[in-house]
Every structure is written in structure tokens, then in C-alpha cells.
Design a protein around this motif. Structure first.
Motif, PDB file in Angstrom:
ATOM      1  N   UNK A  23       0.668  -1.509   0.127  1.00 18.15           N
ATOM      2  CA  UNK A  23      -0.112   0.036  -0.079  1.00 18.15           C
ATOM      3  C   UNK A  23       0.870   1.234  -0.052  1.00 18.15           C
ATOM      4  N   UNK A  24       1.769   1.150   0.836  1.00 20.48           N
ATOM      5  CA  UNK A  24       2.770   2.435   0.900  1.00 20.48           C
ATOM      6  C   UNK A  24       3.497   2.493  -0.473  1.00 20.48           C
ATOM      7  N   UNK A  25       3.922   1.546  -0.910  1.00 20.71           N
ATOM      8  CA  UNK A  25       4.754   1.529  -2.250  1.00 20.71           C
ATOM      9  C   UNK A  25       3.778   1.933  -3.553  1.00 20.71           C
ATOM     10  N   UNK A  26       2.474   1.754  -3.433  1.00 16.66           N
ATOM     11  CA  UNK A  26       1.300   2.256  -4.629  1.00 16.66           C
ATOM     12  C   UNK A  26       1.185   3.529  -4.099  1.00 16.66           C
ATOM     13  N   UNK A  27       1.054   4.085  -2.923  1.00 17.82           N
ATOM     14  CA  UNK A  27       0.542   5.363  -2.468  1.00 17.82           C
ATOM     15  C   UNK A  27       1.699   6.398  -3.115  1.00 17.82           C
ATOM     16  N   UNK A  28       2.980   6.142  -3.045  1.00 21.88           N
ATOM     17  CA  UNK A  28       4.034   6.985  -3.250  1.00 21.88           C
ATOM     18  C   UNK A  28       3.891   7.592  -4.765  1.00 21.88           C
ATOM     19  N   UNK A  29       3.640   6.617  -5.875  1.00 21.72           N
ATOM     20  CA  UNK A  29       3.298   7.166  -7.186  1.00 21.72           C
ATOM     21  C   UNK A  29       2.415   7.856  -7.179  1.00 21.72           C
ATOM     22  N   UNK A  30       1.000   7.730  -6.647  1.00 20.87           N
ATOM     23  CA  UNK A  30      -0.060   8.247  -6.487  1.00 20.87           C
ATOM     24  C   UNK A  30       0.135   9.702  -6.263  1.00 20.87           C
ATOM     25  N   UNK A  31       0.919   9.904  -5.048  1.00 19.00           N
ATOM     26  CA  UNK A  31       1.217  11.116  -4.438  1.00 19.00           C
ATOM     27  C   UNK A  31       1.914  12.034  -5.567  1.00 19.00           C
ATOM     28  N   UNK A  32       2.956  11.460  -5.984  1.00 23.86           N
ATOM     29  CA  UNK A  32       3.872  12.103  -6.907  1.00 23.86           C
ATOM     30  C   UNK A  32       2.907  12.572  -8.060  1.00 23.86           C
ATOM     31  N   UNK A  33       2.168  11.657  -8.669  1.00 24.18           N
ATOM     32  CA  UNK A  33       1.132  11.770  -9.861  1.00 24.18           C
ATOM     33  C   UNK A  33       0.330  13.363  -9.345  1.00 24.18           C
ATOM     34  N   UNK A  34      -0.274  13.374  -8.467  1.00 27.78           N
ATOM     35  CA  UNK A  34      -1.002  14.686  -8.130  1.00 27.78           C
ATOM     36  C   UNK A  34      -0.401  15.713  -7.726  1.00 27.78           C
ATOM     37  N   UNK A  35       0.757  15.462  -6.945  1.00 22.97           N
ATOM     38  CA  UNK A  35       1.567  16.599  -6.792  1.00 22.97           C
ATOM     39  C   UNK A  35       2.273  17.093  -8.085  1.00 22.97           C
ATOM     40  N   UNK A 287       7.810  14.996 -15.840  1.00 21.77           N
ATOM     41  CA  UNK A 287       7.544  14.218 -14.835  1.00 21.77           C
ATOM     42  C   UNK A 287       5.771  13.917 -14.405  1.00 21.77           C
ATOM     43  N   UNK A 288       5.102  14.783 -15.196  1.00 24.24           N
ATOM     44  CA  UNK A 288       3.552  14.315 -15.370  1.00 24.24           C
ATOM     45  C   UNK A 288       3.308  13.349 -16.237  1.00 24.24           C
ATOM     46  N   UNK A 289       4.030  13.397 -17.194  1.00 21.00           N
ATOM     47  CA  UNK A 289       4.092  12.189 -18.141  1.00 21.00           C
ATOM     48  C   UNK A 289       4.601  10.898 -17.920  1.00 21.00           C
ATOM     49  N   UNK A 290       5.659  11.014 -16.878  1.00 22.52           N
ATOM     50  CA  UNK A 290       6.304   9.841 -16.300  1.00 22.52           C
ATOM     51  C   UNK A 290       5.319   9.177 -15.213  1.00 22.52           C
ATOM     52  N   UNK A 291       4.838   9.817 -14.529  1.00 22.34           N
ATOM     53  CA  UNK A 291       3.980   9.445 -13.235  1.00 22.34           C
ATOM     54  C   UNK A 291       2.374   9.508 -13.694  1.00 22.34           C
TER      55      UNK A 291
END
Length: 352
Positions: A23-35, A287-291
Motif C-alpha cells: 500500500x505504501x509503495x503504491x501510494x508513493x507514485x499516486x502522491x507524485x502524480x497528483x503533486x 514528470x507528469x508524463x512519467x507518473x
């Protein structure tokens, strides 16, 4: 021993730990995406307002060349990406040099792949110049939002993405909302007589620009997501091609002015701010395209249009909102939430 035997008798303890780690591993890319999307909205809004101010500001002497600002932004982008690669390699100049040599010089085929989006982006800039020479700004802004739809179609066809029914509806809502927000209002002082021929040239140029924008963005996304290479190294490769093509374009369009007054004529603090925002924007988009993806990038850009309009009204006092604007804003916000809504993929998923 007792703790180990307890874990052996209760395998759920280990599974709980593993699930929490996932859950922590999947939450990190999600946070990066919306950030990254949030930063893109702020950057795009700031760039639009700052650029508008810089182009309308009355100063003594020649005004800075837009083509020069584009080239300067590419130089700054290359420098920034090089610095980031230097940091990724533990501040080792030798390691960074070796990496760039391995990834750029010794892989000419991979490097040349970036010439495609760089060349298309250059073509796109020329098409937009033709469009703005033959259409008024409002018509251009409305028509150019079709790039969101072309990006979605290219994402489905080139990347194999599957868009649900709600996502397709959200794209339609988004286009309708942005169209209403940018709907031209009658202004006697800004009426411009255009012949049907020039209008046709302008519309064709915008449509071609929308196609090239969607294709180049998705092509770059495909390259980024098919490789383990650093996104900053990819941006150095893209920046090198963009710099060369941008410099050629500057000399073709503004060669005489550059020869007479220099490349940096008319530069001021506000001009440097525009250049920095442009360079940062390119990195944020990467970064947006990446995440995330290009479609979400289109939504962020649309939100920034509305935000720019609001700031223009409350701070610059040069815009009078209408009922169409508020209706369009509601549609864009609704479309943003609808795109994130997960429907039933088994019955509402389409693939081209």
C-alpha cells in the motif's frame, strides 16, 4: 523464539506487513502524480499571466524576441537536467560523464528517437504561428483545446490504454466546458475582418497542430515508459534536438534582428522569469508524463485556463465573466472528477 513461533503459527501477521508495504509503495507514485499535476497547474497559470504581462509591458527599446526566449528556455532546461543527473550520480562528474556518453553517444538509435517529438514540436510551433496569423485569439484558444481529444485517441491507439465510458464522457464534458469558458464575447474594439480563405488556413493550421501535439506528447510518453533510463537524461536528449531546431527557427524568422541587436535584446527581469517558468514547465510536464499521462496533463492545463481567467478578473481587472464562463467552469470541474471515477470495466471499457 516465542515471537518466531507465533509468526509461524499466524501467517496473517506476515501477510499484513506485506500488504501494508505494498500500500505504501503504491501510494508513493499516486502522491507524485497528483503533486506533479498541482505544480503543473500553478506553473502554467504563472507562465500565462507573466508572459502576457511581459508582452504587453511598454518599455523603452526593442521588445524581446519570443523565438529567443524559447531557445533560452531550452538551454536552461538542458543545464537543469544535467545538474539533476549530476546529483543522481552522487555528485560524481566522472560518473555523470560516463552515463551521458553511454546513453547518448553510444546509443545513437535511441537518441535519434527523440528527434521525432522534437521535430514535431517545432512543426507545431510554426503551425500555431500560422494559426494566430489567420484567426482571432478566442477562436484559436477554443479550437486548440481539441488537442485533449487527439491526445486521448493517440493514447488509446499507441499505448493501448483503455478508457471507460465515464472517461469518454468526461472528455466530451471537458471540451464543452473549455469551449464555453473561452467563448468569444462581442467587443467592438477587437473585431477583426477575416476573409474566408484566411480563416480556413487558420483552422487547418490549428487542427494540424492539435494532431501533432497529441502525437508528439504520446510518443514521448511511450519512450519514457518503455525505458528504464532516467527521465532527466531523456530530457537532455530532447532538449538538444529542440535547441538546434529552435535556434534554426530563430535565425530563419528573426535572423536580421538577432544580427543587428543580439539574441538577448529587450531582456529584463520579467523576461528572465518567463524563460525560467518555460524551462520548469518542460520538466514538470516530463514528470507528469512519467507518473501520470497526457490526458491528465490536458485536464491540468484546462484548469489552469480557468484559474488564469479568474486571476485576470480579480487582479488585472481586464476580464468580465459571463454566465457561460461559470457554466463552463462547472463542466470542467465535473469532468475532472468524472475522469477519475472508476466504473465497471467489464461492461464500459472501450479500446480502439
Amino acid at each position: 523464539m516465542q515471537d518466531m513461533s507465533t509468526q509461524a503459527l499466524n501467517p496473517s501477521v506476515n501477510s499484513d506487513k506485506e500488504s501494508s508495504a505494498m500500500v505504501k509503495a503504491t501510494a508513493q507514485p499516486s502522491r507524485l502524480k497528483y503533486l506533479s499535476l498541482g505544480v503543473l497547474v500553478v506553473q502554467t497559470t504563472s507562465l500565462v499571466l507573466t508572459m502576457r504581462y511581459s508582452r504587453t509591458l511598454k518599455e523603452d527599446g526593442p521588445r524581446y524576441l519570443a523565438s529567443s526566449a524559447v531557445v533560452s528556455a531550452e538551454i536552461l532546461k538542458i543545464f537543469t537536467c544535467t545538474l539533476l543527473v549530476f546529483m543522481e550520480n552522487n555528485y560524481s562528474l566522472q560518473a555523470m560523464t560516463q552515463l551521458l556518453k553511454e546513453e547518448i553517444v553510444k546509443k545513437p538509435v535511441e537518441t535519434m528517437k527523440l528527434a521525432v517529438p522534437a521535430g514535431i514540436y517545432t512543426l507545431q510551433n510554426n503551425l500555431l504561428y500560422v494559426a494566430l496569423s489567420n484567426l482571432d485569439a478566442a477562436t484559436y484558444q477554443v479550437t486548440y483545446q481539441l488537442k485533449i481529444l487527439t491526445t486521448a485517441l493517440f493514447s488509446v491507439s499507441m499505448l493501448g490504454k483503455k478508457l471507460g465510458l465515464y472517461q469518454w464522457l468526461s472528455l466530451l464534458l471537458l471540451m464543452a466546458g473549455v469551449t464555453l469558458v473561452q467563448w468569444p464575447t462581442e467587443s467592438a474594439g477587437e473585431q477583426k475582418v477575416l476573409t474566408p480563405g484566411s480563416q480556413l488556413v487558420g483552422v487547418v493550421a490549428v487542427l494540424m497542430a492539435c494532431m501533432s501535439s497529441g502525437f508528439a506528447g504520446v510518443y514521448f510518453e511511450k519512450i519514457l515508459k518503455e525505458t528504464k533510463q532516467s527521465v532527466w537524461v531523456r530530457n537532455i536528449q530532447l532538449g538538444l534536438f529542440s535547441f538546434v531546431l529552435g535556434f534554426i527557427g530563430m535565425m530563419v524568422y528573426d535572423g536580421r534582428s538577432v544580427t543587428q541587436s543580439g539574441m538577448f535584446q529587450g531582456y529584463s527581469a520579467i523576461t528572465c522569469t518567463v524563460v525560467v517558468l518555460q524551462a520548469v514547465g518542460g520538466l514538470v510536464i516530463a514528470v507528469v508524463i512519467k507518473y501520470a499521462d497526457n490526458i491528465l496533463k490536458g485536464f491540468a492545463t484546462s484548469v489552469s485556463i480557468i484559474l488564469s481567467t479568474l486571476i485576470s478578473y480579480f487582479l488585472l481587472n481586464d476580464f468580465n465573466p459571463t454566465s457561460l464562463f461559470f457554466l463552463g467552469a462547472v463542466l470542467v470541474i465535473a469532468a475532472t472528477f468524472l475522469y477519475s471515477y472508476k466504473g465497471k470495466p467489464t461492461s464500459s471499457t472501450f479500446k480502439v
